[in-house]
Design a protein around this motif. Structure first.
Motif, PDB file in Angstrom:
ATOM      1  N   THR A  44       0.830  -1.204   0.000  1.00 14.91           N
ATOM      2  CA  THR A  44       0.000   0.000   0.000  1.00 14.91           C
ATOM      3  C   THR A  44       0.866   1.256   0.000  1.00 14.91           C
ATOM      4  O   THR A  44       0.571   2.222  -0.711  1.00 14.91           O
ATOM      5  CB  THR A  44      -0.939  -0.002   1.228  1.00 14.91           C
ATOM      6  OG1 THR A  44      -1.750  -1.180   1.170  1.00 14.91           O
ATOM      7  CG2 THR A  44      -1.831   1.216   1.247  1.00 14.91           C
ATOM      8  N   ALA A  45       1.936   1.243   0.778  1.00 19.62           N
ATOM      9  CA  ALA A  45       2.837   2.402   0.812  1.00 19.62           C
ATOM     10  C   ALA A  45       3.486   2.612  -0.555  1.00 19.62           C
ATOM     11  O   ALA A  45       3.615   3.753  -1.018  1.00 19.62           O
ATOM     12  CB  ALA A  45       3.895   2.211   1.883  1.00 19.62           C
ATOM     13  N   SER A  50       3.861   5.726  -5.540  1.00 15.09           N
ATOM     14  CA  SER A  50       3.812   5.776  -7.015  1.00 15.09           C
ATOM     15  C   SER A  50       2.763   6.770  -7.487  1.00 15.09           C
ATOM     16  O   SER A  50       3.019   7.578  -8.389  1.00 15.09           O
ATOM     17  CB  SER A  50       3.492   4.386  -7.569  1.00 15.09           C
ATOM     18  OG  SER A  50       4.515   3.476  -7.239  1.00 15.09           O
ATOM     19  N   ARG A  51       1.584   6.738  -6.889  1.00 17.01           N
ATOM     20  CA  ARG A  51       0.532   7.688  -7.266  1.00 17.01           C
ATOM     21  C   ARG A  51       0.971   9.121  -6.998  1.00 17.01           C
ATOM     22  O   ARG A  51       0.714  10.024  -7.799  1.00 17.01           O
ATOM     23  CB  ARG A  51      -0.754   7.380  -6.507  1.00 17.01           C
ATOM     24  CG  ARG A  51      -1.453   6.136  -6.986  1.00 17.01           C
ATOM     25  CD  ARG A  51      -2.660   5.838  -6.134  1.00 17.01           C
ATOM     26  NE  ARG A  51      -3.353   4.653  -6.599  1.00 17.01           N
ATOM     27  CZ  ARG A  51      -4.137   3.920  -5.835  1.00 17.01           C
ATOM     28  NH1 ARG A  51      -4.354   4.262  -4.572  1.00 17.01           N
ATOM     29  NH2 ARG A  51      -4.740   2.856  -6.328  1.00 17.01           N
ATOM     30  N   CYS A  79      -3.324   0.132  -8.366  1.00 13.94           N
ATOM     31  CA  CYS A  79      -1.949   0.097  -7.854  1.00 13.94           C
ATOM     32  C   CYS A  79      -0.959  -0.434  -8.884  1.00 13.94           C
ATOM     33  O   CYS A  79       0.119   0.133  -9.060  1.00 13.94           O
ATOM     34  CB  CYS A  79      -1.875  -0.755  -6.592  1.00 13.94           C
ATOM     35  SG  CYS A  79      -2.510   0.092  -5.152  1.00 13.94           S
ATOM     36  N   ALA A  80      -1.294  -1.520  -9.525  1.00 14.43           N
ATOM     37  CA  ALA A  80      -0.369  -2.110 -10.504  1.00 14.43           C
ATOM     38  C   ALA A  80      -0.070  -1.125 -11.629  1.00 14.43           C
ATOM     39  O   ALA A  80       1.081  -0.999 -12.067  1.00 14.43           O
ATOM     40  CB  ALA A  80      -0.946  -3.402 -11.066  1.00 14.43           C
ATOM     41  N   ASP A  81      -1.089  -0.408 -12.087  1.00 14.52           N
ATOM     42  CA  ASP A  81      -0.876   0.582 -13.149  1.00 14.52           C
ATOM     43  C   ASP A  81      -0.002   1.735 -12.666  1.00 14.52           C
ATOM     44  O   ASP A  81       0.882   2.191 -13.388  1.00 14.52           O
ATOM     45  CB  ASP A  81      -2.211   1.131 -13.658  1.00 14.52           C
ATOM     46  CG  ASP A  81      -3.028   0.092 -14.418  1.00 14.52           C
ATOM     47  OD1 ASP A  81      -2.450  -0.966 -14.779  1.00 14.52           O
ATOM     48  OD2 ASP A  81      -4.222   0.344 -14.646  1.00 14.52           O
ATOM     49  N   ALA A 101       9.777   2.819  -9.302  1.00 14.28           N
ATOM     50  CA  ALA A 101       9.126   2.666  -8.004  1.00 14.28           C
ATOM     51  C   ALA A 101       9.993   1.762  -7.130  1.00 14.28           C
ATOM     52  O   ALA A 101      10.577   0.795  -7.620  1.00 14.28           O
ATOM     53  CB  ALA A 101       7.747   2.062  -8.177  1.00 14.28           C
ATOM     54  N   PRO A 102      10.098   2.062  -5.843  1.00 14.39           N
ATOM     55  CA  PRO A 102      10.882   1.191  -4.969  1.00 14.39           C
ATOM     56  C   PRO A 102      10.197  -0.165  -4.812  1.00 14.39           C
ATOM     57  O   PRO A 102       8.979  -0.277  -4.948  1.00 14.39           O
ATOM     58  CB  PRO A 102      10.906   1.953  -3.642  1.00 14.39           C
ATOM     59  CG  PRO A 102       9.687   2.796  -3.674  1.00 14.39           C
ATOM     60  CD  PRO A 102       9.470   3.156  -5.112  1.00 14.39           C
ATOM     61  N   THR A 103      10.980  -1.183  -4.519  1.00 18.90           N
ATOM     62  CA  THR A 103      10.398  -2.500  -4.292  1.00 18.90           C
ATOM     63  C   THR A 103       9.717  -2.527  -2.932  1.00 18.90           C
ATOM     64  O   THR A 103       9.977  -1.669  -2.081  1.00 18.90           O
ATOM     65  CB  THR A 103      11.484  -3.594  -4.337  1.00 18.90           C
ATOM     66  OG1 THR A 103      12.396  -3.360  -3.255  1.00 18.90           O
ATOM     67  CG2 THR A 103      12.223  -3.585  -5.671  1.00 18.90           C
ATOM     68  N   GLU A 104       8.865  -3.525  -2.734  1.00 18.97           N
ATOM     69  CA  GLU A 104       8.201  -3.656  -1.435  1.00 18.97           C
ATOM     70  C   GLU A 104       9.226  -3.889  -0.331  1.00 18.97           C
ATOM     71  O   GLU A 104       9.072  -3.396   0.785  1.00 18.97           O
ATOM     72  CB  GLU A 104       7.177  -4.788  -1.472  1.00 18.97           C
ATOM     73  CG  GLU A 104       5.933  -4.436  -2.248  1.00 18.97           C
ATOM     74  CD  GLU A 104       4.887  -5.522  -2.192  1.00 18.97           C
ATOM     75  OE1 GLU A 104       4.863  -6.295  -1.210  1.00 18.97           O
ATOM     76  OE2 GLU A 104       4.077  -5.579  -3.127  1.00 18.97           O
TER      77      GLU A 104
END
Length: 183
Positions: A44-45, A50-51, A79-81, A101-104
């Motif tokens: 979620t973070a 990313s958004r 989220c995936a988009d 985007a950073p990895t989880e």
């Protein structure tokens, strides 16, 4: 026994040291509160991050770094988009490098570092306030120094950490309390 009757070694810390410790406790436990979400739910973070990057890029005055969201606002993207679209953000007008985007795992590690740093700051400040020992002061200064390098709350963290280092190392009450003794 009231405060004015207490022995000097157990008395209240000087005002600047007490203020520094209170600020460091607030900063530390605030950092823990902010870092809990990325540490416990990195997906979620990562999505929110990313958004946010897409929104900031599309609302700045530069057109060369805009991302095509298909007419949707960044907050409405799945989220995936959103994570995939971050790679369309160009980092410079003439360059070929793009954002990512950073990895989880990276998000979780950063959250865990924020929690450890915040707990260290809060606990060290509480111990300084209670015990006023050199070891506790050194721990608080060390965690404040890490707060200068890794400011969880941005400018607020940097400012408070700077003040704490000043108050616990360079201020007149700190020098009187923890000054070097001749051996």
């Amino acid at each position: 026994m009231t405060d004015h009757e207490a022995p000097e070694t157990v008395g209240r810390p000087p005002t600047i040291i007490r203020a520094a410790c209170i600020l460091l406790m607030v900063l530390g436990f605030g950092s823990v509160a902010i870092s809990l979400s990325p540490a416990t739910d990195p997906a979620t973070a990562r999505c929110r991050l990313s958004r946010d990057r897409i929104d900031r890029t599309n609302t700045d005055k530069k057109t060369w770094n805009d991302v095509d969201t298909g007419g949707r606002k960044a907050r409405d993207l799945p989220c995936a988009d959103a994570v995939n679209l971050v790679s369309q953000i160009r980092l410079s007008e003439k360059g070929t490098r793009h954002d990512s985007a950073p990895t989880e795992t990276a998000v979780r590690v950063q959250g865990l570092l924020g929690i450890v740093l915040g707990l260290g700051q809060g606990i060290a400040a509480a111990v300084v306030t209670r015990r006023m020992t050199r070891a506790a002061r050194n721990a608080a200064v060390a965690f404040s120094a890490f707060g200068l390098v890794f400011p969880v709350l941005g400018f607020i963290s940097f400012s408070i950490s700077s003040f704490v280092v000043f108050a616990l190392v360079f201020s007149s009450p700190a020098k009187q309390r923890w000054g070097r003794e001749a051996t």
